[in-house]
Write a protein that holds these residues in place. Structure first.
Motif, PDB file in Angstrom:
ATOM      1  N   ASP A 162       0.815  -1.227   0.000  1.00  0.00           N
ATOM      2  CA  ASP A 162       0.000   0.000   0.000  1.00  0.00           C
ATOM      3  C   ASP A 162       0.846   1.274   0.000  1.00  0.00           C
ATOM      4  O   ASP A 162       0.307   2.376   0.160  1.00  0.00           O
ATOM      5  N   GLN A 167       2.066   0.654  -5.277  1.00  0.00           N
ATOM      6  CA  GLN A 167       1.098   1.054  -6.299  1.00  0.00           C
ATOM      7  C   GLN A 167       1.764   1.132  -7.673  1.00  0.00           C
ATOM      8  O   GLN A 167       1.193   0.711  -8.683  1.00  0.00           O
ATOM      9  N   GLN A 170       2.506  -2.436  -8.923  1.00  0.00           N
ATOM     10  CA  GLN A 170       1.283  -3.085  -9.397  1.00  0.00           C
ATOM     11  C   GLN A 170       0.897  -2.579 -10.781  1.00  0.00           C
ATOM     12  O   GLN A 170       0.464  -3.355 -11.641  1.00  0.00           O
ATOM     13  N   ALA A 171       1.087  -1.270 -11.019  1.00  0.00           N
ATOM     14  CA  ALA A 171       0.773  -0.710 -12.335  1.00  0.00           C
ATOM     15  C   ALA A 171       1.672  -1.320 -13.411  1.00  0.00           C
ATOM     16  O   ALA A 171       1.225  -1.624 -14.529  1.00  0.00           O
ATOM     17  N   CYS A 174       0.599  -4.932 -14.050  1.00  0.00           N
ATOM     18  CA  CYS A 174      -0.718  -5.023 -14.680  1.00  0.00           C
ATOM     19  C   CYS A 174      -0.726  -4.451 -16.098  1.00  0.00           C
ATOM     20  O   CYS A 174      -1.763  -4.475 -16.774  1.00  0.00           O
ATOM     21  N   SER A 192      -0.395   4.274 -16.286  1.00  0.00           N
ATOM     22  CA  SER A 192      -1.784   3.978 -15.914  1.00  0.00           C
ATOM     23  C   SER A 192      -2.129   2.567 -16.397  1.00  0.00           C
ATOM     24  O   SER A 192      -1.920   2.242 -17.565  1.00  0.00           O
ATOM     25  N   LYS A 195      -6.474  -2.104 -12.576  1.00  0.00           N
ATOM     26  CA  LYS A 195      -6.141  -3.042 -11.508  1.00  0.00           C
ATOM     27  C   LYS A 195      -6.318  -4.474 -12.012  1.00  0.00           C
ATOM     28  O   LYS A 195      -7.223  -4.767 -12.794  1.00  0.00           O
ATOM     29  N   CYS A 196      -5.457  -5.350 -11.558  1.00  0.00           N
ATOM     30  CA  CYS A 196      -5.539  -6.742 -11.982  1.00  0.00           C
ATOM     31  C   CYS A 196      -4.998  -7.632 -10.869  1.00  0.00           C
ATOM     32  O   CYS A 196      -4.366  -7.158  -9.923  1.00  0.00           O
ATOM     33  N   ASN A 198      -2.270  -9.646  -9.478  1.00  0.00           N
ATOM     34  CA  ASN A 198      -0.843  -9.545  -9.766  1.00  0.00           C
ATOM     35  C   ASN A 198      -0.030 -10.165  -8.617  1.00  0.00           C
ATOM     36  O   ASN A 198      -0.541 -10.332  -7.512  1.00  0.00           O
TER      37      ASN A 198
END
Length: 243
Positions: A162, A167, A170-171, A174, A192, A195-196, A198
């Motif tokens: 988090d 973040q 994760q981008a 994804c 950008s 969300k997936c 991952n």
């Protein structure tokens, strides 16, 4: 050679006897189970030192126990050699464990920068896109590739889940083109991506399990863990020697 660390003020006693290996393993497991620590034991086997058993934990870390399970220690076991540097047997065992863990991660869950031409070696890097030294290492990936070294990235948000790094990672993971997304993110551009599902959290936990506590953390092909940035020329030598 890495300096030998002595355990000051600690005394370790070995109980040497005719204990069958299977009986010793059972006894040691029972003894460690009584600690209430839920140790993730991968295997228990005789060590090169008579009377001492090697307890391999999942993730590669190694402990040592007496055959009766009454004595437990953590530290380095060295093999002394005439006319040569001592061999760190513990580090070798831990590296083998780490190599096994890393090899179990599918390549499709990584961000992979393949070697140019013949692949002569590979490194696996736990990275964070908010880490300056990760950026420095990333700037040398092209040279590593040119020298035949494949670079494989795993995610390790150094400030935890988090966090901004989490973040960003994760981008990247994804994105439809992870390499392009990684390049853009490291260069300071925003990425950008929807969300997936991952593997970022899973890879973060994996890194912690093998002793990663900062980025970049580099794992050579033989499982040796190198904490921190290494210049490309030195890293190339180490990667080639580790195959």
């Amino acid at each position: 050679m890495r300096s030998i660390r002595f355990l000051i003020g600690a005394c370790f006693a070995l109980v040497i006897g005719a204990v069958h290996a299977d009986d010793a393993e059972k006894t040691i497991r029972q003894s460690l189970g009584g600690l209430g620590q839920d140790l993730p034991i991968e295997s228990i086997a005789k060590s090169p030192l008579n009377g001492l058993y090697e307890v391999q934990l999942k993730g590669g870390r190694v402990l040592y126990a007496s055959a009766d399970g009454k004595y437990l220690m953590q530290g380095y076991l060295y093999q002394m050699q005439a006319g040569a540097d001592p061999v760190n047997l513990t580090e070798q065992a831990e590296s083998r464990g780490i190599a096994k863990v890393i090899a179990a991660v599918p390549l499709e869950q990584m961000v992979v920068y393949p070697a140019k031409g013949e692949t002569k070696g590979h490194i696996t890097v736990f990275t964070d896109t908010t880490c300056p030294y990760c950026h420095k290492l990333h700037g040398e990936v092209a040279e590593l590739n040119r020298q035949g070294i494949e670079v494989r990235y795993l995610a390790f948000p150094r400030q935890g889940l988090d966090s901004p790094g989490d973040q960003q990672l994760q981008a990247v993971w994804c994105s439809s083109d992870r390499r392009a997304a990684m390049d853009q993110m490291v260069s300071g551009k925003k990425v950008s991506a929807a969300k997936c599902a991952n593997p970022v959290a899973e890879q973060f936990a994996l890194g912690q399990s093998i002793g990663v506590n900062g980025t970049p953390a580099i794992v050579l092909g033989n499982g040796q863990l190198i904490p921190g940035y290494q210049p490309a020329p030195e890293l190339i030598k180490q990667a080639l020697a580790a195959q």
